[in-house]
Design a protein around this motif. Structure first.
Motif, mmCIF file in Angstrom:
data_model
loop_
_atom_site.group_PDB
_atom_site.id
_atom_site.type_symbol
_atom_site.label_atom_id
_atom_site.label_comp_id
_atom_site.label_asym_id
_atom_site.label_seq_id
_atom_site.Cartn_x
_atom_site.Cartn_y
_atom_site.Cartn_z
ATOM 1 N N ALA A 101 -23.396 -0.716 -1.383
ATOM 2 C CA ALA A 101 -23.897 -1.909 -2.057
ATOM 3 C C ALA A 101 -24.223 -2.993 -1.040
ATOM 4 O O ALA A 101 -23.916 -2.885 0.146
ATOM 5 C CB ALA A 101 -22.879 -2.415 -3.064
ATOM 6 N N ASP B 227 -24.960 1.019 -6.540
ATOM 7 C CA ASP B 227 -23.907 0.018 -6.676
ATOM 8 C C ASP B 227 -22.782 0.300 -5.680
ATOM 9 O O ASP B 227 -22.873 1.206 -4.849
ATOM 10 C CB ASP B 227 -23.395 -0.047 -8.117
ATOM 11 C CG ASP B 227 -22.692 1.229 -8.568
ATOM 12 O OD1 ASP B 227 -22.345 2.076 -7.717
ATOM 13 O OD2 ASP B 227 -22.492 1.382 -9.793
ATOM 14 N N ASN C 202 -26.293 -4.472 -6.383
ATOM 15 C CA ASN C 202 -26.940 -3.199 -6.082
ATOM 16 C C ASN C 202 -27.780 -3.323 -4.818
ATOM 17 O O ASN C 202 -28.516 -4.295 -4.636
ATOM 18 C CB ASN C 202 -27.836 -2.767 -7.243
ATOM 19 C CG ASN C 202 -27.047 -2.443 -8.500
ATOM 20 O OD1 ASN C 202 -25.851 -2.174 -8.424
ATOM 21 N ND2 ASN C 202 -27.698 -2.482 -9.647
#
Length: 629
Positions: free
Chosen positions: A504, A540, A514
């Motif tokens: 991420a 993510d 994200n």
């Protein structure tokens, strides 16, 4: 000319000066706050792996004020209007990040977490700034420059000329590729020289820059800094990103160090520089780390603020001429220990017709009385080896991996000998391999790695100024096959180096969002053999695929599921898959030899398989972290 609203004033204050004491550059224009009082903003700027970025410009408000990050990436911006204020981070070689903070009157707002910037993958795509000319008449500084788009041709959207150290600048006006501006010398100017930075920003946020220096008639030139302040022995590193070598590299550059050591006596600079010599005009078998002697000139730019310029033109090897400029700031007028600032160089190679010219822009971090030792290599390391030339010989078939390609190695070094070594191609590394520093004044080291498949990797490299990074060149031999390329390594202070959250993007407040990895995949076998297609993965902090796209000849596949994970958090080995309908993009399929995240956590590279009409495509993918869609 259209201009961006995201704070480009003082940008190239950007790599120009990183200081141990951060000061505020008061710029023309007002802040973006809504109240009548002022406060301050403090924070830290790093790359994606958490290492500090020095010499970057941080801008609060729509045009001012600004501050420059110090040698540890820290900054404090004073005089910020109270209220909600936009903040922009600007550093060449990195993507710009923008966010807002709330400033209260007479207080300092601390940004909760380090602001992390992904690297720009190929600096040749940045705008090109050349022919900077500076003339001064009375209180007016006239600046002209030639500005052109980078290799990708992205249009130039913002251009500025800045008087460095004073926060005074001007948007430049264009007539074709010639840009011009006029800056008024402020009443607080000391000099004796005016240092002008010209920078250009394209539509994607890439930065190009160049400098000009001119004497200001009547400037006092008085202050606590003098040429004698800089007298002594100094050593450190010049850090920059290099463009890809040629079209075969598919637009992928890499990160470099060049180490330097010099003595200053009066205005005379005498020293040597160690260069990672890797150019398309040089046979790969001759690539290596090479030391050259140089002499140069020290010039005091501003006696009050401690700005200096070092210039030198010297011969590197038989056919290469280097024009080198370092511009930066000493951290103290009484007991200086660090010189941090900006680097630019032009390398002319006359072995080709016409001569090949390479322009380099970056940052420097140089310390008084600095040396390196073999013991500095002791510790836990992870490296990313980046193949620039493929595993090929005249009579042998093409190997699996062609350049560019990246794989990781991890190991422990003690007294120059490695242990617990492995790489992401599935090999273990011999404990008999060893490294040693061969030049303590330049941090040059060499050694070998031997892997369980019979491959010998010969290393020639440089230790960085914090002794926590290495970069250099490697050559691989395995039977009749060879490969060459640069590597970049980091000492692991708190193993392991990789965690799932690295998939991420970390926000300025410490939360994650994200991340976007985008690039290409190259098909080496299957129905689409020889083709290259676009690939985007959005993930993510658990490595789940939230979105993405696979480009095929006949269609675009939208990715909606799947996940990636670290098969090994020490070496950065990655496995998993991304799905879109009935299509699956598999990373490191069937226990394949390699897929990894790079040391600085901006690249994902590895083997893949993809089910397509007519069968299965296989090959390797190469995607790069971005903060932009």
């Amino acid at each position: 000319m259209k201009t961006k609203k995201i704070l480009w004033v003082n940008l190239f204050a950007i790599a120009i000066i990183s200081m141990a004491i951060v000061f505020t550059l008061v710029s023309c224009g007002g802040g973006g706050g809504s109240g009548g009082g002022t406060g301050a903003i403090s924070g830290k700027l790093t790359d994606s792996s958490g290492d500090p970025i020095e010499g970057a410009t941080i801008v609060a408000g729509n045009s001012s004020p600004t501050a420059i990050t110090d040698k540890d990436g820290n900054f404090t911006i004073l005089g910020v209007s109270e209220g909600t204020v936009p903040v922009n981070t600007i550093a060449p070689g990195y993507e710009t990040n923008s966010f807002s903070v709330t400033v209260s009157k007479d207080s300092t707002t601390a940004i909760p977490a380090a602001v992390r910037l992904p690297e720009v993958d190929d600096v040749s795509n940045a705008p090109k700034v050349t022919n900077v000319q500076v003339s001064i008449s009375g209180s007016n500084i006239s600046v002209t420059a030639t500005i052109n788009p980078g290799d990708d041709g992205d249009s130039v959207s913002d251009t500025r000329a800045e008087l460095i150290g004073y926060g005074v600048g001007s948007v430049m006006t264009a007539s074709g590729s010639t840009y011009s501006a006029t800056i008024t010398v402020p009443s607080t100017f000391v000099g004796p020289l005016a240092l002008i930075k010209v920078f250009a920003i394209d539509d994607t946020g890439r930065v190009g820059a160049n400098v000009g220096v001119a004497s200001v008639s009547g400037a006092s030139g008085s202050g606590s800094f003098s040429t004698s302040t800089f007298a002594d022995n100094w050593a450190g590193s010049l850090k920059f990103h290099r463009a890809s070598l040629d079209a075969d590299d598919k637009g992928v550059g890499d990160k470099r160090h060049t180490n330097i050591s010099f003595d200053i006596s009066g205005t005379t600079v005498t020293g040597k520089v160690a260069e990672i010599r890797i150019e398309p005009t040089i046979d790969p078998a001759s690539w290596g780390v090479v030391a050259d002697n140089f002499t140069g000139t020290l010039t005091l730019i501003d006696a009050s603020k401690g700005f200096y310029e070092i210039t030198s033109t010297f011969t590197a090897g038989t056919y290469r001429t280097v024009d080198l400029t370092l511009i930066g700031k000493l951290d103290s007028a009484t007991s200086p220990s660090n010189f941090v600032g900006y680097l630019q160089a032009t390398i002319t190679d006359t072995s080709t017709t016409p001569s090949a010219v390479v322009n380099i822009f970056g940052r420097c971090h140089i310390t008084k009385g600095f040396t390196w030792a073999t013991s500095d290599l002791d510790g836990d390391w992870v490296w990313s080896e980046f193949i620039k030339r493929p595993l090929l010989t005249v009579n042998a078939p093409t190997a699996t991996y062609k350049g560019p390609f990246q794989y990781n190695s991890s190991f422990t070094v003690a007294s120059g000998t490695i242990s617990d070594g492995k790489d992401t191609t599935g090999n273990t590394l011999s404990t008999s391999s060893a490294f040693s520093v061969t030049d303590t004044s330049l941090g040059i080291f060499s050694g070998t790695l031997t892997s369980s498949d019979g491959t010998t990797v010969t290393i020639s490299g440089l230790l960085g100024p914090r002794k926590r990074h290495v970069s250099g060149l490697f050559s691989i031999t395995n039977g009749s096959k060879t490969a060459y390329g640069p590597f970049w390594g980091a000492k692991i202070e708190n193993p392991p180096h990789f965690t799932t959250s690295d998939f991420a993007q970390v926000k300025y407040d410490g939360t994650t969002i994200n991340s976007i990895f985008k690039g290409r995949y190259h098909v080496t076998s299957g129905p689409d053999k020889g083709s290259s297609f676009n690939l985007t993965l959005k993930m993510d902090s658990s490595g789940n695929i939230k979105d993405g796209r696979i480009q095929l000849d006949s269609a675009t596949v939208n990715l909606t599921g799947g996940s990636l994970s670290f098969a090994d958090t020490t070496s950065g080995q990655v496995s998993g898959s991304a799905t879109g309908g009935s299509t699956t993009f598999t990373v490191a399929p069937g226990g394949s030899r390699n897929a990894s995240m790079g040391v600085v956590k901006v690249r994902l590279v590895g083997d893949f398989s993809l089910n397509v009409t007519g069968g299965t495509d296989t090959g390797f993918f190469f995607v790069h972290r971005s903060v932009k869609e």
